[in-house]
Scaffold this active site. Structure first.
Site, PDB file in Angstrom:
ATOM      1  CG  ASN A 133      -1.972   1.091   1.172  1.00 52.32           C
ATOM      2  OD1 ASN A 133      -1.898   1.992   0.335  1.00 52.32           O
ATOM      3  ND2 ASN A 133      -2.958   1.011   2.049  1.00 52.32           N
ATOM      4  CG  ASN A 138      -4.885   4.865  -3.929  1.00 53.12           C
ATOM      5  OD1 ASN A 138      -4.743   4.093  -2.986  1.00 53.12           O
ATOM      6  ND2 ASN A 138      -4.038   4.901  -4.948  1.00 53.12           N
ATOM      7  CG  ASP A 139      -5.996   2.710   1.437  1.00 56.16           C
ATOM      8  OD1 ASP A 139      -5.235   2.556   0.459  1.00 56.16           O
ATOM      9  OD2 ASP A 139      -5.616   2.608   2.620  1.00 56.16           O
ATOM     10  N   GLY A 158      -5.813  -2.560  -0.007  1.00 57.94           N
ATOM     11  CA  GLY A 158      -5.211  -1.245  -0.186  1.00 57.94           C
ATOM     12  C   GLY A 158      -3.939  -1.177  -1.010  1.00 57.94           C
ATOM     13  CG  ASP A 160      -1.240   1.884  -3.818  1.00 55.14           C
ATOM     14  OD1 ASP A 160      -0.018   1.657  -3.860  1.00 55.14           O
ATOM     15  OD2 ASP A 160      -1.780   2.551  -2.907  1.00 55.14           O
ATOM     16  CG  ASP A 325      -8.666 -14.592 -16.721  1.00 54.95           C
ATOM     17  OD1 ASP A 325      -8.049 -15.271 -15.886  1.00 54.95           O
ATOM     18  OD2 ASP A 325      -9.911 -14.483 -16.731  1.00 54.95           O
ATOM     19  CD  GLU A 354      -6.042 -18.957 -16.379  1.00 50.02           C
ATOM     20  OE1 GLU A 354      -6.022 -19.336 -15.203  1.00 50.02           O
ATOM     21  OE2 GLU A 354      -6.907 -18.164 -16.825  1.00 50.02           O
TER      22      GLU A 354
END
Length: 624
Positions: A133, A138-139, A158, A160, A325, A354
Site C-alpha cells: 500500500n 486512494n484506499d 489497499g 496499489d 485470462d 491461460e
C-alpha cells in the site's frame, strides 16, 4: 448546438463539443499496420446521427448502428492520417450538430518492433491489492462500494501501483526482469473486486490502484530498471456493473441473452471428435458466475473493440507482454483474429494464454506452430504450462519407481514435440489461483528447493508468484483470499491493525528488509536470488535447448545448452536419496569439457570425478 465541455474518455481527458458523448478507443496512432480504426461512440440518441469528419486526410468508411439508440460504430480510414486532432461531426435529423475532437498521435520510435518477454526472462506475478500500500489516500474512493477491510480475506486491502513502483528495486535485486500484475482495470463491483477480473471499464485503471498516468509511470520506471510490464487482459467476460449491462449495444453482445447460465468448464469440447455441438456452446457461451457476464465475441464490433483495446494498451503503456485470462473460453475464431492482429502489429511481442488443462495436447493446441488436429490458425506465442506444474508436484510427492516420481516430469517434457515452441512456454510452481507450492509440498523446504530449482532452470520462461520466495503458504485452506495474503512489509506499522486476520503472524515481519523473517524464509529468498542471478549471467543457456537423462534410482539430471556451440553449459541434478554419482554416467554430455562448478558454494570437480550428494537435494553446476 451544444456547449463546449471537457469530457473524460476512458480515463483520458479530451476536448469535445458535446455533453454526453464518449469515444472508445480514447485516441489512436498514425502509421499503424491496419489502415482503419473503429470508434465506439456512446451518447444520447447517437445511433441515428449522420457522421462526417473535418479532415482532408481521413475518411469515414462505415457507420453502423446496432440495437441500442445510444451507440454508433464509426470506422475511419487512417491510411493518410497525420498526427493531430480531427473533428468528427454528428448531425441529427433536426440538423443539430454535435462535434467530437479526436486525437491521432505519433508512435514511439520502433514501437512496432518492440521486444516481448522471452526465455531468458523471469516473471514476478503480483496481486496489486496485496503487495504494497504505497498510497493510503486512494484506499477508498467515493462512488466505489467495495471499501478497504484487511480483516476480510476476500476484501480490498489497499495495495496499489505506487506500492509496486516504490519497490521495483526489490524486484530487480531479486533478479526478476518482468512484472505481471493481476488486472488493474476498473472493477466497480459491490464486493470481491480486489482481484481485478470483473472489468467495468476497459480503458480506465481502477482509481483505488491509481490512474492511467500512474500505470504509464510504472511502466517507465520499470523499464529504466530493465524490467518489462506484462498486462493481464480479460477477453471472456466483464463485471456485472459494466455500462454494457445497463445499456447493451446489441441484443447479442452478451451470451445467453444476457442471462446467467453457467459454463461447463469442459474445454475438451473444443477438441472432441465425437462432439455434440450443444456441449461446445455450453462451454464457450456459459458464464463463470452471475457477476461475470460472458461476452459474445462473435459480434464483430465487440471483437474489434477488444482487439483495439489490447493494441491501445500496448501502445499507450509500452507493454512488453500480455497475459490472457481464461484463454480458451472466448469464441475460437475471435481468438485467432485477436492473436493474429496483435502479432501482425508487434511481430516480436509475446502473449501468454491461460489454458488450465493438464493435458499437453490441449495446452499445445493454442500455441502458434503447434501440431493440431484441425486447420485452426493461432498466432499465440505462449501458453501457461499447467501440465508441467502438476507433474512436478506429483513427482516430488511420490516415491521413486519405474512409473512414479521423477518419471512424471520426464514424460511430460517428452511431449514437447506437441508444442510450436516449448522454450517459450511460461512455467511456474504456483500462481494466484492455486495453493502455494510450499503448501502443496507439505511445507518441506527440501522439496520446495527442488521444485524452485527445477522451474528456474528448465526450459521455458519461469514465473514466480509474489511471496513464494519467502515460503508464503496457505496450509489448511484453499481460500483465494488467503493464498493472496498481504506481502509482509507492504503495510506501514506491520499488521497491528489486522489482529483478526493476521493474529498468527509476526507483526514486524518485512520481506523487503528481511526483518522478522525466519532462517528458512531468508534462505529461500536467497536461493531464488541466486538462481535468478544465474539466468541473468548466462542468458544463452536459457535461450538454448534442454537435454535430459531418464530418471534412474531417484536421480534426475538435465542440461541447458546455448543454441551455438560454447565452452560452457548448465547441469542440474535433482536427487531424492543420498547418492554417490559417477560423472561418467553423463559422458555423452560432458565429453570435451574439463570441470563442473557448483552454483551454491563454488566447489569444483573434474568431469571424471564422483559426486557425493545428500538426500533431497538440488544441485546446479556450470560445466566448463
Amino acid at each position: 448546438m451544444y456547449t463546449a465541455v471537457s469530457l473524460t474518455l476512458g480515463g483520458l481527458s479530451a476536448q469535445v463539443l458535446a455533453s454526453d458523448i464518449t469515444v472508445s478507443p480514447p485516441n489512436w496512432w498514425v502509421d499503424m499496420k491496419s489502415p482503419s480504426v473503429e470508434l465506439m461512440l456512446y451518447g444520447n440518441d447517437v445511433a441515428d446521427d449522420k457522421v462526417s469528419v473535418k479532415s482532408e486526410h481521413i475518411k469515414v468508411e462505415k457507420v453502423t448502428a446496432l440495437d441500442s439508440k445510444n451507440y454508433l460504430f464509426v470506422t475511419l480510414n487512417t491510411t493518410n492520417v497525420q498526427a493531430g486532432d480531427v473533428t468528427i461531426v454528428l448531425t441529427d435529423d433536426d440538423r443539430s450538430e454535435r462535434e467530437v475532437v479526436y486525437s491521432f498521435k505519433e508512435r514511439e520510435l520502433n514501437a512496432s518492433s518492440r521486444e516481448g518477454f522471452g526465455p531468458s526472462d523471469s516473471i514476478y506475478l503480483i496481486a496489486p491489492d496485496r503487495f504494497v500500500n504505497g498510497d493510503t489516500s486512494n484506499d477508498n474512493i467515493a462512488g466505489y462500494a467495495d471499501k478497504v477491510d484487511r480483516t476480510n480475506a476476500g476484501g480490498r486491502h489497499g495495495g496499489d501501483i505506487k506500492g509496486i513502483v516504490d519497490n521495483l528495486d526489490y524486484i530487480k535485486e531479486m533478479g526478476f526482469t518482468q512484472v505481471w500484475t493481476m488486472p488493474l482495470l476498473e472493477n466497480a463491483m459491490d464486493k470481491y473486486s480486489y482481484h481485478g477480473y470483473s472489468t467495468t471499464d476497459y480503458y480506465k485503471i481502477d482509481p483505488r490502484f491509481g490512474t492511467n498516468e500512474d500505470y504509464v509511470a510504472l511502466s517507465k520506471a520499470a523499464n529504466e530498471k530493465g524490467i518489462g510490464i506484462i498486462m493481464d487482459m480479460v477477453l471472456n467476460h466483464i463485471g456485472s456493473n459494466h455500462q454494457w449491462m445497463k445499456d447493451t449495444p446489441s441484443l447479442d453482445w452478451i451470451n445467453n441473452e444476457g442471462k446467467f447460465i453457467g459454463t461447463t468448464h469442459k474445454r475438451e469440447t473444443l477438441h472432441d471428435p465425437h462432439l455434440i455441438e450443444s456441449d461446445q456452446r455450453a462451454f464457450s457461451d456459459g458464464w463463470f458466475v452471475p457477476t461475470m457476464p460472458d461476452l459474445n465475441q462473435r459480434n464483430p464490433h465487440l471483437a474489434n473493440y477488444l482487439i483495439q483495446n489490447a493494441i491501445w494498451w500496448v501502445e499507450y503503456a509500452n507493454l512488453s507482454g500480455i497475459r490472457v485470462d481464461t484463454f480458451s473460453y472466448p469464441d475460437k475464431a475471435f481468438l485467432s483474429a485477436w492473436t493474429t492482429r496483435l502479432m501482425k502489429e508487434y511481430p516480436n511481442f509475446n502473449i501468454v494464454g491461460e489454458e488450465w488443462s493438464v493435458n499437453p495436447a490441449i495446452t499445445a493446441y493454442w500455441q502458434a506452430g503447434s501440431h493440431r488436429h484441425d486447420d485452426y490458425v493461432s498466432a499465440l506465442p505462449s501458453v501457461m504450462d499447467f501440465p508441467l506444474q502438476q507433474a512436478v508436484v506429483k513427482a516430488l510427492g511420490s516415491d521413486e519407481s519405474w512409473n512414479s516420481g521423477f518419471i512424471s516430469i520426464y514424460e511430460t517434457l517428452a511431449t514437447d514435440f506437441l508444442y510450436g515452441d516449448a522454450n517459450n512456454l511460461v512455467v511456474f510452481p504456483d500462481n494466484h489461483d492455486m495453493s502455494r507450492i510450499y503448501t502443496e509440498l507439505g511445507q518441506d523446504l527440501n522439496k520446495w528447493n527442488m521444485a524452485m530449482t527445477f522451474f528456474l532452470t528448465t526450459r521455458g520462461i519461469p514465473q514466480v508468484f509474489y511471496g513464494t520466495e519467502i515460503l508464503m503458504d496457505n496450509t489448511g485452506t484453499s481460500d483465494h483470499g488467503v493464498i493472496r495474503t498481504d506481502f509482509p512489509g507492504g503495510w506501514a506499522g506491520g499488521d497491528a491493525d489486522d489482529e483478526a486476520m493476521y493474529k498468527a503472524r509476526d507483526k514486524t515481519k518485512n520481506a523487503f528488509t528481511g526483518k522478522g523473517l525466519s532462517d528458512q524464509e531468508l534462505w529461500a529468498q536467497s536461493r531464488i536470488k541466486q538462481l535468478l542471478s544465474l539466468r541473468k549471467a548466462y542468458p544463452e543457456f536459457f535461450e538454448g535447448s534442454l537435454k535430459h537423462f531418464a530418471p534412474k534410482e531417484g536421480v534426475y539430471t538435465y542440461f541447458r545448452l546455448p543454441e551455438t556451440p560454447s565452452d560452457s553449459m548448465l547441469m542440474v541434478i535433482l536427487n531424492k536419496k543420498e547418492t554417490i554419482l559417477s560423472l561418467d554416467n553423463y559422458s555423452a554430455m560432458l565429453s570435451g569439457f574439463d570441470q563442473i562448478k557448483r552454483l551454491s558454494d563454488g566447489k569444483t570437480w573434474s568431469v571424471d570425478d564422483t559426486l557425493s550428494l545428500p538426500a533431497m537435494s538440488a544441485n546446479v553446476f556450470i560445466v566448463q
